[in-house]
Design a protein around this motif. Sequence first.
Motif, PDB file in Angstrom:
ATOM      1  N   HIS A 222       0.849  -1.191   0.000  1.00 47.92           N
ATOM      2  CA  HIS A 222       0.000   0.000   0.000  1.00 47.92           C
ATOM      3  C   HIS A 222       0.888   1.245   0.000  1.00 47.92           C
ATOM      4  O   HIS A 222       2.088   1.176   0.237  1.00 47.92           O
ATOM      5  N   ARG A 223       0.270   2.363  -0.289  1.00 49.24           N
ATOM      6  CA  ARG A 223       0.980   3.633  -0.189  1.00 49.24           C
ATOM      7  C   ARG A 223       0.013   4.704   0.300  1.00 49.24           C
ATOM      8  O   ARG A 223      -1.201   4.592   0.123  1.00 49.24           O
ATOM      9  N   ARG A 224       0.592   5.736   0.907  1.00 44.60           N
ATOM     10  CA  ARG A 224      -0.216   6.817   1.464  1.00 44.60           C
ATOM     11  C   ARG A 224       0.489   8.136   1.203  1.00 44.60           C
ATOM     12  O   ARG A 224       1.638   8.327   1.580  1.00 44.60           O
ATOM     13  N   GLY A 225      -0.216   9.036   0.545  1.00 45.98           N
ATOM     14  CA  GLY A 225       0.317  10.356   0.279  1.00 45.98           C
ATOM     15  C   GLY A 225      -0.673  11.430   0.648  1.00 45.98           C
ATOM     16  O   GLY A 225      -1.878  11.165   0.824  1.00 45.98           O
ATOM     17  N   ILE A 226      -0.165  12.644   0.803  1.00 45.42           N
ATOM     18  CA  ILE A 226      -1.030  13.793   1.068  1.00 45.42           C
ATOM     19  C   ILE A 226      -0.739  14.856   0.016  1.00 45.42           C
ATOM     20  O   ILE A 226       0.395  15.036  -0.419  1.00 45.42           O
ATOM     21  N   ARG A 227      -1.792  15.563  -0.394  1.00 44.65           N
ATOM     22  CA  ARG A 227      -1.644  16.553  -1.457  1.00 44.65           C
ATOM     23  C   ARG A 227      -2.460  17.791  -1.151  1.00 44.65           C
ATOM     24  O   ARG A 227      -3.584  17.693  -0.638  1.00 44.65           O
ATOM     25  N   VAL A 228      -1.884  18.936  -1.444  1.00 46.62           N
ATOM     26  CA  VAL A 228      -2.673  20.163  -1.506  1.00 46.62           C
ATOM     27  C   VAL A 228      -2.654  20.636  -2.949  1.00 46.62           C
ATOM     28  O   VAL A 228      -1.678  20.453  -3.677  1.00 46.62           O
ATOM     29  N   THR A 229      -3.767  21.236  -3.346  1.00 46.94           N
ATOM     30  CA  THR A 229      -3.961  21.659  -4.722  1.00 46.94           C
ATOM     31  C   THR A 229      -4.279  23.143  -4.722  1.00 46.94           C
ATOM     32  O   THR A 229      -5.228  23.565  -4.057  1.00 46.94           O
ATOM     33  N   VAL A 230      -3.487  23.914  -5.450  1.00 46.75           N
ATOM     34  CA  VAL A 230      -3.661  25.367  -5.490  1.00 46.75           C
ATOM     35  C   VAL A 230      -4.610  25.729  -6.625  1.00 46.75           C
ATOM     36  O   VAL A 230      -4.388  25.330  -7.777  1.00 46.75           O
ATOM     37  N   SER A 231      -5.650  26.463  -6.317  1.00 47.07           N
ATOM     38  CA  SER A 231      -6.572  26.911  -7.352  1.00 47.07           C
ATOM     39  C   SER A 231      -5.928  28.022  -8.170  1.00 47.07           C
ATOM     40  O   SER A 231      -5.311  28.943  -7.624  1.00 47.07           O
ATOM     41  N   GLY A 232      -6.088  27.943  -9.484  1.00 44.64           N
ATOM     42  CA  GLY A 232      -5.489  28.927 -10.364  1.00 44.64           C
ATOM     43  C   GLY A 232      -6.518  29.896 -10.918  1.00 44.64           C
ATOM     44  O   GLY A 232      -7.579  30.139 -10.335  1.00 44.64           O
ATOM     45  N   GLU A 233      -6.188  30.424 -12.084  1.00 44.11           N
ATOM     46  CA  GLU A 233      -7.058  31.372 -12.764  1.00 44.11           C
ATOM     47  C   GLU A 233      -8.001  30.633 -13.715  1.00 44.11           C
ATOM     48  O   GLU A 233      -7.838  29.440 -13.940  1.00 44.11           O
ATOM     49  N   LYS A 234      -8.972  31.344 -14.245  1.00 47.51           N
ATOM     50  CA  LYS A 234      -9.812  30.762 -15.294  1.00 47.51           C
ATOM     51  C   LYS A 234      -8.947  30.540 -16.525  1.00 47.51           C
ATOM     52  O   LYS A 234      -8.267  31.463 -16.991  1.00 47.51           O
TER      53      LYS A 234
END
Length: 360
Positions: free
Chosen positions: A304-316
């Motif tokens: 198994h694997r476990r990761g964490i991610r944050v995602t930055v919202s961009g422009e249109k």
Amino acid sequence: MASNVVENGIIVSASEQDATLADRNTFATRVAGKGADPEKKALFASVTKRIDYTPKFGTELHGINLTKLTEQQSEELAALIAERGVVFFRDQDDLNNDEHVKLGRRWGPLHIHPLVPHNQNNPEIIVLDSRVSPPTRFNTNDSWHSDVSFEPAPASFSILKFEDIPESGGDTIWSNGYELYDDLSPAFKTFLEGLTAIHSSDIFKTLTAFTGRKTFGKLNDSEHPVVRTNPVTGWKSIYSNPVFTREIVGVTPSESKAILDYLADIVAKKLQYQVRFSWQKNSVAIWDNRSTFHTGVPDFRPYHRRGIRVTVSGEKPYFDANSGSQAKAWEATSNAIIAKQEAAERLKAEAQANTSAKTA
């Protein structure tokens, strides 16, 4: 009132209270990295080793602690990621949940995913844990995509750290959207530049119907240009992907399918556009979703694997007909590399000639 469904410390289904968490997603108010020092002197002053995975795409930096970046280094790093597509780091043990969120917020508002399980204390952190049932990445492993392209303000940057990795397998592959665009014929480029496409969260709608899970917010559909201008580099990139792009607007369904299938086929099969990253514990990858595609490789079970991610919202997303290309921007660098190689070959030949003359 319905309560959260929690597995392994991860909230996998919304309660009535947090069913609108994702509705707070917003557009970026600035473009991180735009106008940064082109030479990135502040960032590279801390770099002890740089590894470019290909001449144009993918870079690994050593000597950088992502929790210690200055504001100037942070801006230069955003610019480097936009240029190189994806940048990798090792041994980022200090990047805990709070620091992970702090890093992402330097570049814009953080996206809250409407379905993927998230951290209990930080809803901006999505948790990619193969032990969660159903597995949180079964729908995007082995499927090329750009993160949350169905949103009105899709992801600019994604920051992914793996805390637990399998003993073997589990790599991630990225593909260069700039190069995909650059290698198309002029006539096909012109045709695509006039098109838009619907990006849909249908795959998540199917998952909610299958599992009965409640979403953290609205599952959006959005219309975006097929060729997109990256606001940091000013380069054109293909912006469609087989996971979220449903149809091209203004053409017949069969024409839409043919075009999207062709672009997806190039992404998957053209190895010269791709870089592959083998994770280690506490490795971090940061990529620009505006100009890259990526896929996990589902070859690691029974591990198994476990990761964490944050995602930055961009422009249109937008298309600027006057924007440039990576290929054009690369010409000067390519010529300099060739000139350096030729100079080295001349010196080598001269040295060999001098040695031969002395021994004659």
